[in-house]
Design a protein around this motif. Structure first.
Motif, PDB file in Angstrom:
ATOM      1  N   SER A  14       0.836  -1.194   0.000  1.00  0.00           N
ATOM      2  CA  SER A  14       0.000   0.000   0.000  1.00  0.00           C
ATOM      3  C   SER A  14       0.874   1.249   0.000  1.00  0.00           C
ATOM      4  N   PRO A  15       0.288   2.414  -0.308  1.00  0.00           N
ATOM      5  CA  PRO A  15       1.059   3.648  -0.211  1.00  0.00           C
ATOM      6  C   PRO A  15       1.700   3.850   1.159  1.00  0.00           C
ATOM      7  N   ALA A  16       0.951   3.627   2.224  1.00  0.00           N
ATOM      8  CA  ALA A  16       1.509   3.820   3.568  1.00  0.00           C
ATOM      9  C   ALA A  16       2.675   2.872   3.812  1.00  0.00           C
ATOM     10  N   ASP A  17       2.545   1.627   3.367  1.00  0.00           N
ATOM     11  CA  ASP A  17       3.631   0.654   3.525  1.00  0.00           C
ATOM     12  C   ASP A  17       4.901   1.145   2.830  1.00  0.00           C
ATOM     13  N   MET A  18       4.739   1.629   1.592  1.00  0.00           N
ATOM     14  CA  MET A  18       5.922   2.033   0.824  1.00  0.00           C
ATOM     15  C   MET A  18       6.577   3.280   1.397  1.00  0.00           C
ATOM     16  N   LEU A  19       5.799   4.188   1.934  1.00  0.00           N
ATOM     17  CA  LEU A  19       6.394   5.357   2.571  1.00  0.00           C
ATOM     18  C   LEU A  19       7.210   4.951   3.794  1.00  0.00           C
ATOM     19  N   GLU A  20       6.687   4.009   4.558  1.00  0.00           N
ATOM     20  CA  GLU A  20       7.430   3.522   5.717  1.00  0.00           C
ATOM     21  C   GLU A  20       8.701   2.785   5.269  1.00  0.00           C
ATOM     22  N   GLN A  21       8.598   1.992   4.200  1.00  0.00           N
ATOM     23  CA  GLN A  21       9.776   1.305   3.679  1.00  0.00           C
ATOM     24  C   GLN A  21      10.837   2.294   3.201  1.00  0.00           C
ATOM     25  N   ALA A  22      10.406   3.378   2.572  1.00  0.00           N
ATOM     26  CA  ALA A  22      11.362   4.383   2.099  1.00  0.00           C
ATOM     27  C   ALA A  22      12.118   5.002   3.266  1.00  0.00           C
ATOM     28  N   ARG A  23      11.402   5.342   4.329  1.00  0.00           N
ATOM     29  CA  ARG A  23      12.058   5.884   5.525  1.00  0.00           C
ATOM     30  C   ARG A  23      13.061   4.865   6.088  1.00  0.00           C
ATOM     31  N   ALA A  24      12.604   3.617   6.178  1.00  0.00           N
ATOM     32  CA  ALA A  24      13.455   2.570   6.753  1.00  0.00           C
ATOM     33  C   ALA A  24      14.684   2.315   5.882  1.00  0.00           C
ATOM     34  N   ALA A  25      14.515   2.396   4.561  1.00  0.00           N
ATOM     35  CA  ALA A  25      15.638   2.182   3.655  1.00  0.00           C
ATOM     36  C   ALA A  25      16.714   3.234   3.862  1.00  0.00           C
ATOM     37  N   GLU A  26      16.298   4.482   4.008  1.00  0.00           N
ATOM     38  CA  GLU A  26      17.279   5.546   4.228  1.00  0.00           C
ATOM     39  C   GLU A  26      17.980   5.352   5.567  1.00  0.00           C
ATOM     40  N   GLN A  27      17.231   4.995   6.596  1.00  0.00           N
ATOM     41  CA  GLN A  27      17.819   4.798   7.913  1.00  0.00           C
ATOM     42  C   GLN A  27      18.768   3.585   7.932  1.00  0.00           C
ATOM     43  N   ALA A  28      18.476   2.583   7.085  1.00  0.00           N
ATOM     44  CA  ALA A  28      19.310   1.380   7.043  1.00  0.00           C
ATOM     45  C   ALA A  28      20.592   1.586   6.250  1.00  0.00           C
ATOM     46  N   GLY A  29      20.683   2.697   5.505  1.00  0.00           N
ATOM     47  CA  GLY A  29      21.908   2.971   4.767  1.00  0.00           C
ATOM     48  C   GLY A  29      21.835   2.710   3.283  1.00  0.00           C
ATOM     49  N   MET A  55       2.746   8.670  -5.650  1.00  0.00           N
ATOM     50  CA  MET A  55       3.714   8.101  -4.721  1.00  0.00           C
ATOM     51  C   MET A  55       5.040   8.864  -4.744  1.00  0.00           C
ATOM     52  N   ILE A  56       5.485   9.268  -5.924  1.00  0.00           N
ATOM     53  CA  ILE A  56       6.755   9.995  -6.003  1.00  0.00           C
ATOM     54  C   ILE A  56       6.650  11.327  -5.260  1.00  0.00           C
ATOM     55  N   GLY A  57       5.523  12.004  -5.404  1.00  0.00           N
ATOM     56  CA  GLY A  57       5.325  13.233  -4.646  1.00  0.00           C
ATOM     57  C   GLY A  57       5.376  12.996  -3.152  1.00  0.00           C
ATOM     58  N   ALA A  58       4.755  11.896  -2.715  1.00  0.00           N
ATOM     59  CA  ALA A  58       4.768  11.581  -1.284  1.00  0.00           C
ATOM     60  C   ALA A  58       6.163  11.176  -0.827  1.00  0.00           C
ATOM     61  N   LEU A  59       6.875  10.396  -1.636  1.00  0.00           N
ATOM     62  CA  LEU A  59       8.225   9.976  -1.273  1.00  0.00           C
ATOM     63  C   LEU A  59       9.152  11.170  -1.095  1.00  0.00           C
ATOM     64  N   ALA A  60       8.952  12.185  -1.915  1.00  0.00           N
ATOM     65  CA  ALA A  60       9.792  13.377  -1.826  1.00  0.00           C
ATOM     66  C   ALA A  60       9.646  14.073  -0.477  1.00  0.00           C
ATOM     67  N   GLN A  61       8.534  13.829   0.207  1.00  0.00           N
ATOM     68  CA  GLN A  61       8.290  14.471   1.498  1.00  0.00           C
ATOM     69  C   GLN A  61       8.840  13.671   2.676  1.00  0.00           C
ATOM     70  N   VAL A  62       9.195  12.396   2.459  1.00  0.00           N
ATOM     71  CA  VAL A  62       9.606  11.564   3.594  1.00  0.00           C
ATOM     72  C   VAL A  62      11.038  11.054   3.497  1.00  0.00           C
ATOM     73  N   THR A  63      11.705  11.283   2.352  1.00  0.00           N
ATOM     74  CA  THR A  63      13.066  10.794   2.198  1.00  0.00           C
ATOM     75  C   THR A  63      13.849  11.728   1.304  1.00  0.00           C
ATOM     76  N   SER A  64      15.162  11.742   1.483  1.00  0.00           N
ATOM     77  CA  SER A  64      16.034  12.538   0.616  1.00  0.00           C
ATOM     78  C   SER A  64      16.718  11.683  -0.436  1.00  0.00           C
ATOM     79  N   LEU A  65      16.346  10.400  -0.534  1.00  0.00           N
ATOM     80  CA  LEU A  65      17.002   9.503  -1.488  1.00  0.00           C
ATOM     81  C   LEU A  65      16.513   9.759  -2.914  1.00  0.00           C
ATOM     82  N   PRO A  66      17.379   9.583  -3.910  1.00  0.00           N
ATOM     83  CA  PRO A  66      16.938   9.636  -5.301  1.00  0.00           C
ATOM     84  C   PRO A  66      15.909   8.545  -5.579  1.00  0.00           C
ATOM     85  N   VAL A  67      14.996   8.828  -6.515  1.00  0.00           N
ATOM     86  CA  VAL A  67      13.913   7.895  -6.857  1.00  0.00           C
ATOM     87  C   VAL A  67      13.915   7.674  -8.370  1.00  0.00           C
ATOM     88  N   THR A  68      13.820   6.398  -8.772  1.00  0.00           N
ATOM     89  CA  THR A  68      13.761   6.036 -10.186  1.00  0.00           C
ATOM     90  C   THR A  68      12.546   5.155 -10.425  1.00  0.00           C
TER      91      THR A  68
END
Length: 319
Positions: A14-29, A55-68
């Motif tokens: 889900s969108p909420a799941d992926m936003l949480e995964q994006a945060r966790a990915a950045e924190q994990a390195g 989703m890309i718009g939302a990801l931009a608000q929760v992580t600083s990682l590049p998105v492809t």
């Protein structure tokens, strides 16, 4: 130096799941993110298909990682001009951290408006013209285009990023690899195939980046992890062009009855052996990939990120 990314599977989460995964990915390195662009999941068991541009718009608000995007088909479901506008806005909202991965697509996602699903040679021709249109529009100049497949009249994008959005072209065979070498800013492919990368580079790709990745299933019970992959992603193992031509999740479910748990166990990294995970990822580095994305299948996301942070990423980086 190889960069290691996390793959967000919009078919499974889900969108909420992926936003949480994006945060966790950045924190994990992890260094970067990729996200799939689907209208349908492959099967009903996966059960999701959020709109990638939201989703890309939302990801931009929760992580600083590049998105492809891995990858968008810009030829049928949405006109190239609309894809250009979406990519331009993504480039702006991510502060130039968006890369546009494109490919020739699958009937599963692209037949939904009732358009004919063309043969592969026509799809590649459409993709080349679409990329031409998108590049022209991303300049911010007014564009009029009358081609074999697309018409654009007096179109101009007024919101464009300060740097060009890189367009990475996907391919799984020699024709698509050659096209990627000719028109892409990089190449996306999902197997560590040195010959395919060589075809991309010799067709004009040179030293442009090569991106790809794999799905794994971390878990302390390997047998259970195998079952999870078999339930969620048997479609990875369908042969030939089935993935490109079957039009409905129900058809993929029917075809997937041919895939056994033994096939999954032989071909997917399952369980919690850090060396096995690192070896599977390293195969991409050894084949010449610049970025390798790992996706975790199933619900054990928290354990996966802790495992990769502590065990796998340090091995891959020689720490």
């Amino acid at each position: 130096m190889t960069r290691y990314g996390y793959f967000l599977a919009s078919e499974e989460f889900s969108p909420a799941d992926m936003l949480e995964q994006a945060r966790a990915a950045e924190q994990a390195g992890f260094d970067c993110l990729a996200i799939s662009d689907h209208f349908h999941p492959w099967t009903g068991e996966q059960g999701n298909s959020p709109f990638v541009w939201t989703m890309i718009g939302a990801l931009a608000q929760v992580t600083s990682l590049p998105v492809t995007t891995f990858v968008t088909c810009p030829t049928v479901r949405m006109h190239p001009a609309l894809n250009a506008q979406a990519a331009a806005t993504a480039g702006v909202i991510t502060d130039n951290r968006f890369r546009f991965g494109v490919g020739s697509g699958e009937a599963l996602n692209e037949h939904i408006l009732g358009d004919v699903w063309p043969a592969v040679d026509v799809r590649l021709e459409m993709l080349e013209e679409a990329v031409h249109v998108i590049r022209d529009l991303l300049t911010g100049e007014q564009v009029t285009h009358r081609g074999r497949h697309y018409t654009v009249e007096n179109a101009r994008l007024y919101t464009t990023p300060s740097e060009p959005v890189p367009i990475y072209v996907s391919g799984f065979g020699p024709k698509a690899a050659a096209l990627a070498g000719r028109i892409g800013d990089g190449f996306v492919t999902m197997t560590p195939d040195e010959e395919l990368i060589s075809q991309f580079r010799s067709a004009g790709g040179g030293q442009k980046p090569v991106l790809g990745g794999l799905k794994v299933c971390w878990g302390t019970d390997r047998a259970q992890a195998v079952k999870t992959v078999h339930r969620k992603w048997p479609t990875q193992f369908l042969p030939g062009e089935l993935g490109q031509v079957l039009p409905d999740p129900a058809h993929f479910e029917q075809a997937s009855t041919l895939v056994t748990e033994e096939t999954v166990a032989d071909q997917v990294v399952c369980g919690d052996d850090a060396d096995e995970h690192a070896s599977a990822v390293s195969a991409y580095t050894e084949a010449g990939f610049d970025e390798v994305y790992v996706g975790q299948i199933g619900p054990e996301q928290q354990g996966f990120f802790a495992f990769y942070r502590a065990e796998v990423l340090p091995r891959l980086r020689g720490a």
